[in-house]
Design a protein around this motif. Structure first.
Motif, PDB file in Angstrom:
ATOM      1  N   GLY A 155       0.803  -1.223   0.000  1.00  0.00           N
ATOM      2  CA  GLY A 155       0.000   0.000   0.000  1.00  0.00           C
ATOM      3  C   GLY A 155       0.832   1.267   0.000  1.00  0.00           C
ATOM      4  O   GLY A 155       0.310   2.339  -0.283  1.00  0.00           O
ATOM      5  N   ASP A 156       2.127   1.198   0.332  1.00  0.00           N
ATOM      6  CA  ASP A 156       2.999   2.374   0.277  1.00  0.00           C
ATOM      7  C   ASP A 156       3.144   2.828  -1.166  1.00  0.00           C
ATOM      8  O   ASP A 156       3.103   2.033  -2.100  1.00  0.00           O
ATOM      9  CB  ASP A 156       4.395   2.063   0.830  1.00  0.00           C
ATOM     10  N   ARG A 157       3.340   4.124  -1.355  1.00  0.00           N
ATOM     11  CA  ARG A 157       3.621   4.665  -2.677  1.00  0.00           C
ATOM     12  C   ARG A 157       5.122   4.867  -2.806  1.00  0.00           C
ATOM     13  O   ARG A 157       5.749   5.450  -1.931  1.00  0.00           O
ATOM     14  CB  ARG A 157       2.916   6.001  -2.885  1.00  0.00           C
ATOM     15  N   VAL A 158       5.672   4.378  -3.893  1.00  0.00           N
ATOM     16  CA  VAL A 158       7.099   4.527  -4.145  1.00  0.00           C
ATOM     17  C   VAL A 158       7.296   4.976  -5.583  1.00  0.00           C
ATOM     18  O   VAL A 158       6.416   4.801  -6.429  1.00  0.00           O
ATOM     19  CB  VAL A 158       7.879   3.209  -3.895  1.00  0.00           C
ATOM     20  N   PHE A 159       8.437   5.551  -5.878  1.00  0.00           N
ATOM     21  CA  PHE A 159       8.816   5.939  -7.238  1.00  0.00           C
ATOM     22  C   PHE A 159       9.780   4.903  -7.771  1.00  0.00           C
ATOM     23  O   PHE A 159      10.687   4.464  -7.074  1.00  0.00           O
ATOM     24  CB  PHE A 159       9.493   7.305  -7.241  1.00  0.00           C
ATOM     25  N   ALA A 160       9.577   4.496  -8.995  1.00  0.00           N
ATOM     26  CA  ALA A 160      10.490   3.539  -9.638  1.00  0.00           C
ATOM     27  C   ALA A 160      10.934   4.119 -10.970  1.00  0.00           C
ATOM     28  O   ALA A 160      10.149   4.744 -11.685  1.00  0.00           O
ATOM     29  CB  ALA A 160       9.799   2.205  -9.848  1.00  0.00           C
ATOM     30  N   GLY A 161      12.186   3.932 -11.293  1.00  0.00           N
ATOM     31  CA  GLY A 161      12.707   4.429 -12.554  1.00  0.00           C
ATOM     32  C   GLY A 161      13.550   3.363 -13.246  1.00  0.00           C
ATOM     33  O   GLY A 161      13.985   2.398 -12.627  1.00  0.00           O
ATOM     34  N   THR A 162      13.733   3.552 -14.523  1.00  0.00           N
ATOM     35  CA  THR A 162      14.583   2.645 -15.298  1.00  0.00           C
ATOM     36  C   THR A 162      15.559   3.457 -16.124  1.00  0.00           C
ATOM     37  O   THR A 162      15.300   4.618 -16.440  1.00  0.00           O
ATOM     38  CB  THR A 162      13.759   1.736 -16.243  1.00  0.00           C
ATOM     39  N   SER A 163      16.672   2.859 -16.444  1.00  0.00           N
ATOM     40  CA  SER A 163      17.668   3.476 -17.308  1.00  0.00           C
ATOM     41  C   SER A 163      18.141   2.463 -18.328  1.00  0.00           C
ATOM     42  O   SER A 163      18.149   1.262 -18.049  1.00  0.00           O
ATOM     43  CB  SER A 163      18.880   3.950 -16.499  1.00  0.00           C
ATOM     44  N   TYR A 164      18.528   2.943 -19.481  1.00  0.00           N
ATOM     45  CA  TYR A 164      19.063   2.066 -20.532  1.00  0.00           C
ATOM     46  C   TYR A 164      20.392   2.619 -20.996  1.00  0.00           C
ATOM     47  O   TYR A 164      20.499   3.806 -21.304  1.00  0.00           O
ATOM     48  CB  TYR A 164      18.083   2.002 -21.703  1.00  0.00           C
ATOM     49  N   TYR A 165      21.393   1.783 -21.000  1.00  0.00           N
ATOM     50  CA  TYR A 165      22.718   2.159 -21.499  1.00  0.00           C
ATOM     51  C   TYR A 165      23.073   1.233 -22.648  1.00  0.00           C
ATOM     52  O   TYR A 165      23.112   0.025 -22.470  1.00  0.00           O
ATOM     53  CB  TYR A 165      23.776   2.043 -20.392  1.00  0.00           C
ATOM     54  N   ALA A 166      23.282   1.808 -23.798  1.00  0.00           N
ATOM     55  CA  ALA A 166      23.605   1.004 -24.986  1.00  0.00           C
ATOM     56  C   ALA A 166      25.042   0.519 -24.937  1.00  0.00           C
ATOM     57  O   ALA A 166      25.891   1.097 -24.349  1.00  0.00           O
ATOM     58  CB  ALA A 166      23.383   1.825 -26.238  1.00  0.00           C
TER      59      ALA A 166
END
Length: 52
Positions: free
Chosen positions: A41-52
């Motif tokens: 139930g907690d709200r969290v931020f998630a991110g992704t990164s891409y390195y070629a």
């Protein structure tokens, strides 16, 4: 983030990160983030990164 159960036991909630790659040499499995308590139930931020 795992949100399997809010109870104590083998399915505790936790924040995690991992590195995915087609090349298994660059893969890192799921790693639990220590000192960062979360519950279902907690709200969290998630991110992704891409390195070629």
């Amino acid at each position: 983030m795992s949100t399997t159960s809010a109870e104590k036991g083998p399915n505790d909630d936790y924040a995690w990160w991992e590195v995915l790659s087609k090349d298994r040499k660059n893969y890192l499995p799921e790693m639990k983030v220590k000192n960062f308590g979360v519950r279902a139930g907690d709200r969290v931020f998630a991110g992704t990164s891409y390195y070629a």
